[in-house]
Design an enzyme around this catalytic site. Sequence first.
Site, PDB file in Angstrom:
ATOM      1  N   HIS A   1     -11.873  -0.648  -9.226  1.00 55.01           N
ATOM      2  CA  HIS A   1     -13.083   0.168  -9.479  1.00 55.01           C
ATOM      3  C   HIS A   1     -12.855   1.648  -9.113  1.00 55.01           C
ATOM      4  O   HIS A   1     -13.681   2.493  -9.446  1.00 55.01           O
ATOM      5  CB  HIS A   1     -14.337  -0.416  -8.793  1.00 55.01           C
ATOM      6  CG  HIS A   1     -14.458  -0.170  -7.321  1.00 55.01           C
ATOM      7  ND1 HIS A   1     -15.646  -0.280  -6.640  1.00 55.01           N
ATOM      8  CD2 HIS A   1     -13.539   0.153  -6.387  1.00 55.01           C
ATOM      9  CE1 HIS A   1     -15.459  -0.006  -5.365  1.00 55.01           C
ATOM     10  NE2 HIS A   1     -14.197   0.245  -5.176  1.00 55.01           N
TER      11      HIS A   1
ATOM     12  N   ASP B   1       0.866  -1.188   0.000  1.00 59.72           N
ATOM     13  CA  ASP B   1       0.000   0.000   0.000  1.00 59.72           C
ATOM     14  C   ASP B   1       0.894   1.227   0.000  1.00 59.72           C
ATOM     15  O   ASP B   1       2.129   1.110   0.074  1.00 59.72           O
ATOM     16  CB  ASP B   1      -0.979   0.008   1.185  1.00 59.72           C
ATOM     17  CG  ASP B   1      -2.289   0.716   0.833  1.00 59.72           C
ATOM     18  OD1 ASP B   1      -2.252   1.961   0.634  1.00 59.72           O
ATOM     19  OD2 ASP B   1      -3.332   0.058   0.738  1.00 59.72           O
TER      20      ASP B   1
ATOM     21  N   ASP C   1       4.254   2.172  -4.614  1.00 56.09           N
ATOM     22  CA  ASP C   1       3.263   2.699  -5.552  1.00 56.09           C
ATOM     23  C   ASP C   1       3.005   1.641  -6.623  1.00 56.09           C
ATOM     24  O   ASP C   1       3.924   1.271  -7.370  1.00 56.09           O
ATOM     25  CB  ASP C   1       3.827   3.990  -6.180  1.00 56.09           C
ATOM     26  CG  ASP C   1       2.854   4.630  -7.146  1.00 56.09           C
ATOM     27  OD1 ASP C   1       1.817   4.000  -7.473  1.00 56.09           O
ATOM     28  OD2 ASP C   1       3.134   5.761  -7.577  1.00 56.09           O
TER      29      ASP C   1
HETATM   30  C1  LIG Z   1     -10.726   1.160  -1.737  1.00 60.59           C
HETATM   31  S1  LIG Z   1      -9.299   0.837  -0.813  1.00 60.59           S
HETATM   32  C2  LIG Z   1      -9.299  -0.946  -0.805  1.00 60.59           C
HETATM   33  C3  LIG Z   1      -8.524  -1.500   0.330  1.00 60.59           C
HETATM   34  C4  LIG Z   1      -8.586  -3.024   0.451  1.00 60.59           C
HETATM   35  N1  LIG Z   1      -8.153  -3.686  -0.760  1.00 60.59           N
HETATM   36  C5  LIG Z   1      -9.966  -3.464   0.850  1.00 60.59           C
HETATM   37  O1  LIG Z   1     -10.743  -3.909   0.017  1.00 60.59           O
HETATM   38  O2  LIG Z   1     -10.294  -3.317   2.036  1.00 60.59           O
HETATM   39  C6  LIG Z   1      -7.984   1.208  -1.986  1.00 60.59           C
HETATM   40  C7  LIG Z   1      -6.605   1.054  -1.413  1.00 60.59           C
HETATM   41  O3  LIG Z   1      -5.639   1.340  -2.450  1.00 60.59           O
HETATM   42  C8  LIG Z   1      -4.563   2.046  -1.866  1.00 60.59           C
HETATM   43  N2  LIG Z   1      -3.813   2.777  -2.910  1.00 60.59           N
HETATM   44  C9  LIG Z   1      -4.205   3.901  -3.567  1.00 60.59           C
HETATM   45  N3  LIG Z   1      -3.262   4.267  -4.460  1.00 60.59           N
HETATM   46  C10 LIG Z   1      -2.259   3.346  -4.367  1.00 60.59           C
HETATM   47  C11 LIG Z   1      -1.006   3.195  -5.041  1.00 60.59           C
HETATM   48  N4  LIG Z   1      -0.622   4.058  -5.992  1.00 60.59           N
HETATM   49  N5  LIG Z   1      -0.223   2.144  -4.700  1.00 60.59           N
HETATM   50  C12 LIG Z   1      -0.617   1.275  -3.732  1.00 60.59           C
HETATM   51  N6  LIG Z   1      -1.806   1.360  -3.066  1.00 60.59           N
HETATM   52  C13 LIG Z   1      -2.609   2.392  -3.378  1.00 60.59           C
HETATM   53  C14 LIG Z   1      -5.255   2.964  -0.861  1.00 60.59           C
HETATM   54  O4  LIG Z   1      -4.342   3.476   0.088  1.00 60.59           O
HETATM   55  C15 LIG Z   1      -6.311   2.025  -0.277  1.00 60.59           C
HETATM   56  O5  LIG Z   1      -5.800   1.306   0.837  1.00 60.59           O
END
Ligand SMILES: C[S@@+](CC[C@H](N)C(=O)[O-])C[C@H]1O[C@@H](n2cnc3c(N)ncnc32)[C@H](O)[C@@H]1O
Length: 357
Positions: A261, A220, A243
């Site tokens: 999504h 993350d 990232d």
């Molecule tokens: C909608 S949440 C889903 C979290 C988890 N998969 C769940 O279903 O509970 C999206 C996740 O993507 C992470 N995220 C956003 N941009 C990211 C990036 N560039 N690289 C890694 N993670 C990222 C956010 O920090 C967040 O924890």
Amino acid sequence: MSLERGNIEEETWQAQALLWNNIFSFINSMSLNCAVQLRIPEILHTNHPTPTTLADLAAAIPIPDHKADHLRRLMRLLVNAGIFAADEAGAYSLTPASTLLVPANGRMGMAAHVTMNLHPGIVELWHHYADWYKADGPVMPFDVAHGVSGWDYLRGQPGLLALFNDSMASDTELLMGAVITKCAGVFHGLRSLVDVGGGVGMAGKAIAKSFPGVKVTVLDLPHVVASLPVDGDDSGVEFVGGDMFKSIPSAHAVFLKWVLHDWTDEECVEILKKSKEAIPTREEGGKVIILEMVVDPSCPDEKVRETQFAYDMVMMASSMGKEREEREWKKIFQDAGFSDYKITPALGLRSVIELYP
Ligand SMILES: C[S@@+](CC[C@H](N)C(=O)[O-])C[C@H]1O[C@@H](n2cnc3c(N)ncnc32)[C@H](O)[C@@H]1O
């Protein structure tokens, strides 16, 4: 259809009822929110399996005696909506829907979804949808309503952010239980898996616990990983800050739950290309496991269609993402260079998609 005075056909009354029904749909949502605020699911749960009388419910909330009949009217609407059940004597109990609203394991369950989505700041953005359609500039309705993106708005409101995190964790807990029992075959033979955008690692930990032979890494953003408590985690899951658009740690499988999504088609292609780089060939067991909705516009279940279309509007309002139909998923998978996929619709509104390089 005739609209002449005195010559109104049945079709017109049906049309008027349909419009009223759509105009007042929000009353169902807000009444549900009201019941959550009054802690009605918790009270009925405490008395379970004995149904709770109106008088006992009024006393337990508590509300003034003279408002008991007003409470009966709220309960009538919510019983009709399937949220609660009422017996012949008029006493109330939980249904499968309201059971999901009962707090458990220190989390609010789906009550967090209710409270978050009906928070005044979130409801506000629906008043700006038309302005957003007409405007050439702002990226999302959220920008028009609040001048910032959905993520920035959440970050600026700690209470709302906590609700969001609670709702994600509650959802993951519910969903992963079903994935692990109903779709265990998806994880068989894997030696390692990286949960991309895995947040606090709930899904990763559930997989590590159920499949001890799978080494689980959670990727993350660095600030998310840095904010996790360092003590007391004996799950064996490794957390990596990074990232997903730049690099994903190598593993047998990449796991993406409710991540794609949030992003545009082009961004999804980028994430999936990075995922492909992280996994071995199909012959060596490499795959991407995706948990997402696959919208079916011809689904015979009206509630499923309605909810999937509504979720798509939510994604359009808050991020540049969308809920996708199979043909849209297929295009993304092909553009990212994958050869094949399998959809297993086993999780209510969502499906497991296995994607092969
Ligand atoms: C909608 S949440 C889903 C979290 C988890 N998969 C769940 O279903 O509970 C999206 C996740 O993507 C992470 N995220 C956003 N941009 C990211 C990036 N560039 N690289 C890694 N993670 C990222 C956010 O920090 C967040 O924890």
